[in-house]
Design an enzyme around this catalytic site. Structure first.
Site, PDB file in Angstrom:
ATOM      1  CE  LYS A  37      -0.245   0.082   5.048  1.00 61.93           C
ATOM      2  NZ  LYS A  37      -0.651  -0.858   5.694  1.00 61.93           N
ATOM      3  NE  ARG A 135      -7.370   0.257  10.517  1.00 58.51           N
ATOM      4  CZ  ARG A 135      -5.356   0.015  10.048  1.00 58.51           C
ATOM      5  NH1 ARG A 135      -5.132   0.936   9.753  1.00 58.51           N
ATOM      6  NH2 ARG A 135      -5.962  -0.859   9.233  1.00 58.51           N
ATOM      7  CE1 TYR A 263      10.478  31.692   3.578  1.00 58.59           C
ATOM      8  CE2 TYR A 263      10.460  29.348   4.113  1.00 58.59           C
ATOM      9  CZ  TYR A 263      11.112  30.427   3.572  1.00 58.59           C
ATOM     10  OH  TYR A 263      10.466  30.224   1.731  1.00 58.59           O
ATOM     11  CG  MET A 311       7.433  22.736  -0.251  1.00 56.01           C
ATOM     12  SD  MET A 311       6.760  23.754  -1.011  1.00 56.01           S
ATOM     13  CE  MET A 311       5.241  24.368  -0.103  1.00 56.01           C
TER      14      MET A 311
HETATM   15  C1  PLP Z   1      -0.116  -2.504   6.914  1.00 59.44           C
HETATM   16  C2  PLP Z   1      -0.666  -3.490   6.680  1.00 59.44           C
HETATM   17  C3  PLP Z   1      -0.402  -4.471   6.592  1.00 59.44           C
HETATM   18  C4  PLP Z   1       1.687  -4.918   6.990  1.00 59.44           C
HETATM   19  O1  PLP Z   1       2.157  -3.562   8.254  1.00 59.44           O
HETATM   20  P1  PLP Z   1       3.690  -3.743   8.414  1.00 59.44           P
HETATM   21  O2  PLP Z   1       3.800  -3.087  10.244  1.00 59.44           O
HETATM   22  O3  PLP Z   1       4.398  -2.439   7.567  1.00 59.44           O
HETATM   23  O4  PLP Z   1       4.209  -4.698   8.641  1.00 59.44           O
HETATM   24  C5  PLP Z   1      -0.514  -5.446   7.505  1.00 59.44           C
HETATM   25  N1  PLP Z   1      -2.313  -5.769   7.198  1.00 59.44           N
HETATM   26  C6  PLP Z   1      -3.022  -4.720   7.211  1.00 59.44           C
HETATM   27  C7  PLP Z   1      -4.024  -4.981   7.480  1.00 59.44           C
HETATM   28  C8  PLP Z   1      -2.490  -3.151   7.418  1.00 59.44           C
HETATM   29  O5  PLP Z   1      -3.072  -2.091   6.887  1.00 59.44           O
END
Ligand code: PLP
Length: 403
Positions: A37, A135, A263, A311
């Protein structure tokens, strides 16, 4: 590499190594779903996914359907699961491309069943059970009802049952065992009623590396594949960092004592010194918090970031480093020859987590892929720790992917 202002070198050999470590930890008979992801935590999902599939991983986990479709368009045919959820508009294209979907409500069952029927496909779904993350996911007390509904839906196929562990310390935290207990209770009830199908999975990197058991049929590591473990968990030393964030000096200036930088003039030179300007800023992944706190590596030495990070630019004090020239390579995290600036250390200085830093490497930073030729076949044992390349040996193989 001097033709870029900034580049993230992605070491595919390190990825190969980490995946082998993960496979060994998971043990035989346990599949690996690599989580890619957020553009593979900033490493470039397409290149990482292709390489990981060649390394023999089973499937991929993404955050959104757009990420899944990007992989399909790039020719990735391995199973892909949208770990989280979809918004309704995304559902049709997701089903058409045989992308698996996490399911967490009756509404979703109804919607996907209707859509899959209209499209003439079977939707492959994973039932997500919330055992403590709070969640997504259905609460344990409603899970059996959902098992039943999925079972009755003729166009849905239950291919997985999952939960997500919230504790950053995985099995070292009692809360994890409570989550496991709740999960197991649901699995037992579903099995008793003949409703349990597909592969059961729960372990992220932290759980995998702290010896959570049972791992069931599949593990879902992300960060550990990229060479990092949260919170200094045991096993970090077995992993190799995959990304190094690098730039070059674009300007050098000798300044008198009292010269202020950046800055709000938060830094002023305590003595006459030499400042180097780097063409990277917080848009490129140099955390703003590193102003007056962080360091970079230049000519094998640490040089402090002075003044605020802006930036597009960051200023470092190189008064103590001999022979610095415009065009010198500068490392913001990762490896630089024999030296290393650990991402964990940088994250600590920036008061954040390593995940956020690699995910924040911006679009302007070129991803440059190195290595990736030597691949253990899935049936072969994991490779030994990689040999240190000889200094005058040419780099094996270099592929560049736009990004
Ligand atoms: C991001 C995620 C993982 C991976 O987690 P890591 O800590 O990067 O190993 C596994 N399962 C779900 C549902 C996630 O959202």
């Amino acid at each position: 590499m001097k033709h870029y202002r900034a580049w993230a070198e992605i070491d595919l050999d390190a990825l190969t190594h980490n995946l082998a470590v993960i496979r060994r930890r998971a043990g035989s008979g346990v599949g690996v779903m690599l989580v890619v992801k957020a553009d593979a935590y900033g490493h470039g999902a397409v290149a990482v996914a292709h390489h990981a599939v060649r390394c023999g991983i089973d499937s991929l986990g993404v955050g959104t359907s757009a990420e899944a479709l990007e992989l399909r368009e790039a020719g990735v045919r391995a199973p892909i699961l949208v770990l989280g959820t979809l918004v309704d508009e995304e559902a049709a294209s997701t089903l058409r491309h045989r992308i698996e979907i996490g399911i967490h409500s009756s509404d979703r069952v109804t919607m996907l069943e209707r859509l899959a029927r209209n499209l003439g496909v079977r939707a492959r779904v994973h039932l997500n059970i919330d055992t403590g993350m709070g969640r997504l996911g259905v609460l344990p007390e409603s899970a059996l009802r959902l098992f039943g509904e999925i079972h009755a839906a003729r166009h849905l196929e239950l291919v997985g049952v999952m939960t997500h562990i919230s504790a950053a310390r995985g099995a070292l935290d009692d809360a994890t065992h409570e989550q496991v207990r709740r999960f197991q209770a649901v699995l037992d009830q579903a099995r008793d009623r003949g409703l349990l199908r597909g592969r059961v999975h729960l372990a992220n990197s932290a759980s995998l590396f702290t010896g959570l058991a049972p791992l069931h049929e599949l593990v879902r590591p992300g960060i550990s594949a990229y060479g990092i473990l949260p919170g200094g968990l045991p096993g970090a030393a077995e992993l190799q960092p995959v990304m190094s964030l690098t730039t070059q000096v674009v300007f050098l200036k000798d300044v008198p004592a009292g010269t202020t930088v950046g800055y709000d003039s938060t830094w002023s030179a305590p003595r006459a010194t030499r400042l180097a300007t780097l063409p990277v800023g917080y848009n490129d992944g140099v955390a703003w918090r590193l102003g007056n706190r962080g360091v970079v590596l230049v000519r094998g030495q640490r040089a402090p970031i002075v003044g605020r990070v802006s930036m597009d630019y960051t200023t470092v004090d190189v008064g103590h480093v001999r022979g610095v020239e415009v065009g010198d390579t500068v490392t913001l995290f990762g490896r630089a020859g024999g030296e290393q600036l650990a991402l964990e250390e940088v994250a600590r200085e920036a008061a954040t987590i390593p995940y956020e830093l690699t995910c924040s490497v911006g679009k302007r930073v070129k991803r440059v892929y190195v290595g990736g030729e030597a691949l253990p076949l899935p049936s072969q044992p994991a490779p030994p720790t990689r040999a240190v390349p000889q200094p005058d040996e040419p780099r094996p193989h270099r592929t560049e992917v736009a990004g």
